[in-house]
Design a protein around this motif. Structure first.
Motif: not given
Length: 602
Positions: A510, A356, A514, A354, A261, A313
């Motif tokens: 957002s 966001s 994830p 991922s 992330l 996330d």
């Protein structure tokens, strides 16, 4: 005989202004302060230019390795193999290295693994002289403690160096700070802190594990799995019931698989909130296996909505990924080039990434910047990494707002990124059909053309589903997005823990990004366990399965992305620019992924 001395006036070395399409070197949200001290140290990245023909050839190679049914499907490259096929020339690297050493007096020079980025830390005074620029401190008008150094008038390079450089990062782009509530956050007024109800929460969590076989919720109580008080909020069990992934996910291929992330702008994480969320929902405690860029947990206790982005996330990626190692990449500013280079320079980059965050294409200030990011993502994808970005939360209008034209997002509009849009349940608190979230980011890029993997789908959609949308508002020859979607709206927002164990609810892509990333991380794990490779660049697989396997996605056919104003892109059967192919159906996607790689093995 007289000797004559011929005096020739010195000719100034030719110089080239860089990023010529950038005409503005200020921002309404940033206040110009004092000029930099000449001794201040600045970190610069010189991103080398690539030959366009080499990029085109590499793209074709990547298509061959990313499209199910091709002989080389999922046969990913090493760093060295990428460099063999796509790298700036030795001459280019030598010229840039010579420049930073002689003109910037760089002592510590780092060249990334792809031999395409030269990183230096040098005094600001030398930067001003060597790049013919004026550097100032700028502070954000709202976040007054946030300070960046940027050029007030652009920058140049000697012509013989400039021809080998795409951009020098970061000199002219201002980070866009995120404001509370931008994603439509919904906070629970009757919030009860975790610390006050910890004993009760732990007891009910244990009961849920026993009753549901440690994770699988029954139809009657998915909504209350994280506490009866929060039974109108999406939680991991609601998502599992709709998308069919495994919960808990155990027995992961930890030595090979990973999910990362990216977090920016003081979006840190703290163990107290991860523990509170895990206990409330009756799952194993979410832990971070690797952090790049540092973490300041104490920041998650300060302010109105501290760390809410990152905790959202991590809590959902972690809950779904389960045993799959979870990584966090952190950067103080939203610096896409720096993040992209971090990925490029990893010995073993994560299998799924991922992110966001994003901006409008028009806010990126420069085609060279977007193309540099795009090329970096293409290279990382060739290593077997999947990169997903949230599509945005303002519908077709983007962060610039309602106007005569739609505002496409970047990097969601990059063809090497899987853009994740948003949905709502069609009926509140009823797990089943989904409809388009009106604020979900969607549209067509103004920078990138329609890629091969979606030519048929875009043509069909423009002729049918979007036939009534005014073509003057968007680029009908641009890359369409999103590619897929997940729940993101405010009909049933996401349950989260933040600020030292306070429970609330948040909406936005957002959250969707994830979730989708973690679903594909589970699919990767199944592939690896069966002796196959990771999915890598996802989009060709997504579009191939979208056409060949009807059950691979939950098709969304209602709603549009007008952001509550005027018109937007409507949902339609099959792929559309509202929700892509729809939301993931994990069992069918696993089956399709295994079959695609089994066909290559034969």
């Amino acid at each position: 005989m007289k000797a004559f001395l011929l005096l020739v006036p010195a000719v100034a070395a030719l110089r080239q202004r860089m990023e010529e399409d950038v005409e503005k070197f200020e921002s309404t949200n940033w206040v110009k302060q004092e000029r930099v001290d000449s001794s201040e140290k600045l970190e610069l990245e010189f991103w080398l230019a690539h030959d366009k023909e080499d990029i085109a050839k590499f793209h074709d190679l990547l298509v061959e390795r990313s499209t199910p049914g091709k002989d080389m499907y999922a046969q990913w490259l090493t760093h060295d193999e990428v460099v063999e096929r796509l790298a700036p020339s030795e001459e280019a690297l030598t010229k840039v290295l010579g420049f930073v050493v002689t003109e910037l007096d760089a002592k510590d020079v780092h060249v990334n693994k792809f031999k395409s980025v030269v990183e230096v830390t040098v005094p600001a005074g030398l930067v001003e002289r060597a790049l013919e620029t004026s550097l100032y401190h700028w502070t954000h008008k709202d976040y007054t403690k946030v300070d960046v150094v940027r050029s007030a008038d652009g920058y140049t390079l000697p012509a013989e160096v400039a021809e080998h450089v795409s951009v020098v990062s970061e000199l002219i782009r201002f980070p866009r700070m995120r404001f509370a509530g931008e994603r439509g956050a919904v906070l629970v007024e009757e919030d009860v802190s975790w610390s006050k109800k910890k004993k009760t929460t732990q007891a009910t969590a244990t009961e849920r594990r026993l009753r549901n076989g440690f994770g699988f919720a029954t139809e009657e109580d998915e909504w209350s799995q994280c506490g009866a008080l929060y039974n109108s909020y999406v939680n991991p069990y609601v998502l599992q019931s709709r998308y069919g992934f495994e919960l808990p996910f155990v027995g992961a291929q930890k030595s090979v698989n990973s999910l990362a992330l990216a977090e920016f702008q003081t979006q840190y994480y703290d163990d107290a909130d991860l523990e509170a969320f895990s206990d409330a929902c009756g799952i194993e405690k979410i832990t971070i296996d690797k952090t790049v860029g540092g973490n300041t947990p104490g920041a998650c206790k300060i302010g109105l909505e501290p760390c809410i982005e990152s905790l959202l996330d991590i809590e959902y990626a972690g809950a779904i990924a389960g045993d799959i190692p979870l990584q966090v990449y952190y950067s103080t500013s939203y610096a896409l080039l720096n993040f992209a280079n971090q990925l490029q320079d990893e010995d073993e980059p994560p299998k799924i990434v991922s992110v966001s965050y994003g901006n409008d294409e028009a806010q990126q200030t420069g085609a060279a910047f977007m193309e540099s990011v795009n090329t970096a993502f293409m290279k990382v994808s060739a290593l077997g990494t999947s990169i997903l970005f949230a599509a945005g939360d303002q519908g077709v209008w983007g962060r610039e707002g309602v106007s005569k034209q739609f505002h496409p997002d970047f990097p969601a509009g990059s063809p090497y990124v899987t853009a994740v849009g948003g949905t709502d349940f069609a009926t509140r608190s009823t797990i089943g059909e989904e409809t388009t979230w009106a604020d979900g980011g969607s549209g067509f890029s103004n920078e990138f053309g329609i890629p091969e993997f979606q030519t048929v789908q875009v043509a069909n959609y423009l002729a049918n589903g979007a036939a009534e949308v005014d073509t003057a508002k968007y680029n009908a020859s641009g890359r369409g997005y999103p590619d897929v979607s997940a729940l993101a709206g405010q009909v049933n927002p996401y349950f989260i823990s933040f600020k030292d164990g306070h429970f609330s609810a948040v909406a936005g892509t957002s959250a969707a990004c994830p979730v989708v990333a973690a679903v594909f991380a589970q699919i990767n794990d199944k592939l690896i366990k069966n002796g196959y490779n990771s999915l890598g660049w996802l989009n060709p697989f997504i579009y191939a399965t979208g056409e060949s396997t009807a059950a691979a996605y939950n098709d969304v056919t209602t709603g549009n992305t007008n952001g509550g104003h005027g018109t937007g892109f409507p949902a339609a059967p099959g792929w559309d620019a509202a929700t892509g192919f729809g939301t993931p159906n994990y069992p069918s996607l696993v089956e399709a992924a295994l079959a695609a790689q089994a066909a290559v093995k034969k």
